[in-house]
Design an enzyme around this catalytic site. Structure first.
Site, PDB file in Angstrom:
ATOM      1  N   ARG A 145       0.846  -1.187   0.000  1.00 40.53           N
ATOM      2  CA  ARG A 145       0.000   0.000   0.000  1.00 40.53           C
ATOM      3  C   ARG A 145       0.887   1.245   0.000  1.00 40.53           C
ATOM      4  O   ARG A 145       2.063   1.194   0.398  1.00 40.53           O
ATOM      5  CB  ARG A 145      -0.898   0.025   1.237  1.00 40.53           C
ATOM      6  CG  ARG A 145      -1.864  -1.150   1.364  1.00 40.53           C
ATOM      7  CD  ARG A 145      -2.659  -1.013   2.655  1.00 40.53           C
ATOM      8  NE  ARG A 145      -3.657  -2.067   2.818  1.00 40.53           N
ATOM      9  CZ  ARG A 145      -3.453  -3.191   3.500  1.00 40.53           C
ATOM     10  NH1 ARG A 145      -2.282  -3.401   4.085  1.00 40.53           N
ATOM     11  NH2 ARG A 145      -4.408  -4.113   3.606  1.00 40.53           N
ATOM     12  N   LYS A 169      -2.179  -2.143   7.981  1.00 39.44           N
ATOM     13  CA  LYS A 169      -3.305  -1.551   8.695  1.00 39.44           C
ATOM     14  C   LYS A 169      -3.393  -2.124  10.100  1.00 39.44           C
ATOM     15  O   LYS A 169      -3.154  -3.310  10.321  1.00 39.44           O
ATOM     16  CB  LYS A 169      -4.609  -1.813   7.929  1.00 39.44           C
ATOM     17  CG  LYS A 169      -4.734  -1.036   6.629  1.00 39.44           C
ATOM     18  CD  LYS A 169      -6.093  -1.248   5.985  1.00 39.44           C
ATOM     19  CE  LYS A 169      -6.260  -0.389   4.733  1.00 39.44           C
ATOM     20  NZ  LYS A 169      -7.585  -0.576   4.104  1.00 39.44           N
ATOM     21  N   HIS A 236      -2.449   2.281  -5.794  1.00 38.64           N
ATOM     22  CA  HIS A 236      -3.419   1.208  -5.586  1.00 38.64           C
ATOM     23  C   HIS A 236      -3.610   0.378  -6.853  1.00 38.64           C
ATOM     24  O   HIS A 236      -3.882  -0.825  -6.773  1.00 38.64           O
ATOM     25  CB  HIS A 236      -4.756   1.786  -5.128  1.00 38.64           C
ATOM     26  CG  HIS A 236      -5.730   0.734  -4.679  1.00 38.64           C
ATOM     27  ND1 HIS A 236      -5.413  -0.225  -3.747  1.00 38.64           N
ATOM     28  CD2 HIS A 236      -7.008   0.472  -5.054  1.00 38.64           C
ATOM     29  CE1 HIS A 236      -6.448  -1.027  -3.560  1.00 38.64           C
ATOM     30  NE2 HIS A 236      -7.425  -0.628  -4.345  1.00 38.64           N
ATOM     31  N   ARG A 239      -0.891  -2.140  -6.826  1.00 37.75           N
ATOM     32  CA  ARG A 239      -1.213  -3.177  -5.835  1.00 37.75           C
ATOM     33  C   ARG A 239      -2.297  -4.115  -6.358  1.00 37.75           C
ATOM     34  O   ARG A 239      -2.211  -5.334  -6.205  1.00 37.75           O
ATOM     35  CB  ARG A 239      -1.645  -2.515  -4.531  1.00 37.75           C
ATOM     36  CG  ARG A 239      -2.101  -3.485  -3.428  1.00 37.75           C
ATOM     37  CD  ARG A 239      -2.364  -2.697  -2.151  1.00 37.75           C
ATOM     38  NE  ARG A 239      -3.141  -3.440  -1.185  1.00 37.75           N
ATOM     39  CZ  ARG A 239      -2.634  -4.288  -0.293  1.00 37.75           C
ATOM     40  NH1 ARG A 239      -1.340  -4.517  -0.291  1.00 37.75           N
ATOM     41  NH2 ARG A 239      -3.414  -4.903   0.587  1.00 37.75           N
ATOM     42  N   HIS A 262      -4.310  -8.726   4.175  1.00 43.38           N
ATOM     43  CA  HIS A 262      -5.753  -8.608   4.373  1.00 43.38           C
ATOM     44  C   HIS A 262      -6.161  -9.404   5.606  1.00 43.38           C
ATOM     45  O   HIS A 262      -5.758 -10.556   5.779  1.00 43.38           O
ATOM     46  CB  HIS A 262      -6.511  -9.153   3.155  1.00 43.38           C
ATOM     47  CG  HIS A 262      -6.443  -8.265   1.967  1.00 43.38           C
ATOM     48  ND1 HIS A 262      -6.646  -8.719   0.680  1.00 43.38           N
ATOM     49  CD2 HIS A 262      -6.188  -6.938   1.856  1.00 43.38           C
ATOM     50  CE1 HIS A 262      -6.525  -7.712  -0.167  1.00 43.38           C
ATOM     51  NE2 HIS A 262      -6.251  -6.619   0.528  1.00 43.38           N
ATOM     52  N   TYR A 271     -10.328  -9.563  -5.849  1.00 43.73           N
ATOM     53  CA  TYR A 271      -9.354  -9.222  -6.876  1.00 43.73           C
ATOM     54  C   TYR A 271      -9.451 -10.125  -8.094  1.00 43.73           C
ATOM     55  O   TYR A 271      -8.962  -9.780  -9.149  1.00 43.73           O
ATOM     56  CB  TYR A 271      -7.936  -9.289  -6.313  1.00 43.73           C
ATOM     57  CG  TYR A 271      -7.591  -8.105  -5.445  1.00 43.73           C
ATOM     58  CD1 TYR A 271      -7.175  -6.911  -6.000  1.00 43.73           C
ATOM     59  CD2 TYR A 271      -7.695  -8.175  -4.061  1.00 43.73           C
ATOM     60  CE1 TYR A 271      -6.872  -5.825  -5.212  1.00 43.73           C
ATOM     61  CE2 TYR A 271      -7.393  -7.090  -3.268  1.00 43.73           C
ATOM     62  CZ  TYR A 271      -6.973  -5.921  -3.852  1.00 43.73           C
ATOM     63  OH  TYR A 271      -6.680  -4.845  -3.074  1.00 43.73           O
TER      64      TYR A 271
END
Length: 294
Positions: A145, A169, A236, A239, A262, A271
């Protein structure tokens, strides 16, 4: 007239006085009449009635964004009726709008992105280009990211081991493999990196301080323009391209989930459409840049 629409004209007059456009007024009128026509005869709406109408409209193929707009129209009018005493409470107040599907950028063609990166290996005296090349290799080679790449420190990159330590994250740490081109590009960059005393950042500006996310995105935009990309390329998008290409090749969604950082498997599954009958070793055998020689 249906009970729900008794105050409709007065409501639209009030909206007109507030400066709402004729287009907006027409949309409100259509949305409210549509709801009234789907309610039980001669009744004010209940929460269950509104939920049922939303489900019916969704089953007819209406987009979640359209349903969210209608729900807003209904809620505001019901609040107006509560104010006038026509309703004791707003039955639509706590109904959540349907969540629209997440919009993802279109993946860049694998051959196109590889060709762009391969043709853009910078000259040894172009310090900024060497840095930008390393960032792009890392974006596409490891699927980071923007915030993750921005936060990298020099000590996070283990070139000999072929790993980069990423803080994702929720400050969750993960190890992500480096491709051989990424290792070569970062190694070349580190020999030219300039940093002020005490600066730990991997990617620094010409002033020797950590590049901010806006600067990184801008450098990627300049890179894509210089390489005559036929579309806007964002961090993004790189990615997303990494995830899509890797999933198409490996089909091992759980391994790719870990690489992307994730928390939920469903986030990774958006995806690509996968064939779960075939699983493969994920990284060295399948990454679109893993087999390229230094």
């Amino acid at each position: 007239m249906k009970p729900f629409l008794v105050r409709l004209d007065a409501y639209l007059t009030q909206l007109t006085q507030q400066g709402k456009s004729p287009h907006t007024l027409d949309a409100y009128r259509r949305d409210l009449i549509e709801l009234a026509n789907m309610l039980p005869e001669n009744q004010q709406p209940t929460r269950n009635d509104v939920v049922r109408v939303l489900k019916q409209l969704s089953q007819r193929g209406q987009h979640p964004r359209s349903l969210a707009r209608k729900l807003t129209s209904w809620r505001q009018y019901a609040e107006y009726l509560v104010h006038l005493g026509e309703l004791s409470s707003n039955p639509i107040a706590h109904i959540k709008a349907p969540k629209p599907p997440e919009r993802l950028p279109k993946a860049i063609d694998r051959e196109q992105i590889n060709q762009m990166i391969d043709q853009d290996i910078p000259q040894s005296d172009d310090v900024l280009a060497i840095r930008d090349h390393a960032m792009i290799e890392l974006f596409y080679g490891s699927g980071l990211r923007l915030a993750e790449l921005h936060a990298l420190n020099v000590d996070d990159v283990l070139l000999d081991a072929g790993w980069v330590m990423v803080s994702g994250k929720g400050k969750r740490q993960r190890q992500v493999p480096l491709t051989r081109p990424s290792i070569a590009a970062i190694d070349a960059y580190l020999s030219t990196r300039y940093a002020v005393d005490g600066e730990l950042a991997l990617f620094t500006s010409r002033h020797g301080t950590r590049l901010c996310t806006r600067q990184i995105a801008k450098r990627l935009e300049i890179w894509s323009q210089n390489n005559q990309a036929n579309q806007h390329i964002s961090p993004h998008m790189l990615r997303h391209s990494y995830a899509s290409h890797l999933l198409q090749a490996s089909r091992d969604v759980r391994a790719v989930q870990e690489l992307l950082g994730h928390q939920n498997l469903s986030t990774t599954q958006i995806y690509a459409k996968l064939d779960f009958d075939h699983l493969a070793q994920v990284y060295d055998d399948t990454h679109p840049r893993a087999k390229r020689k230094k």
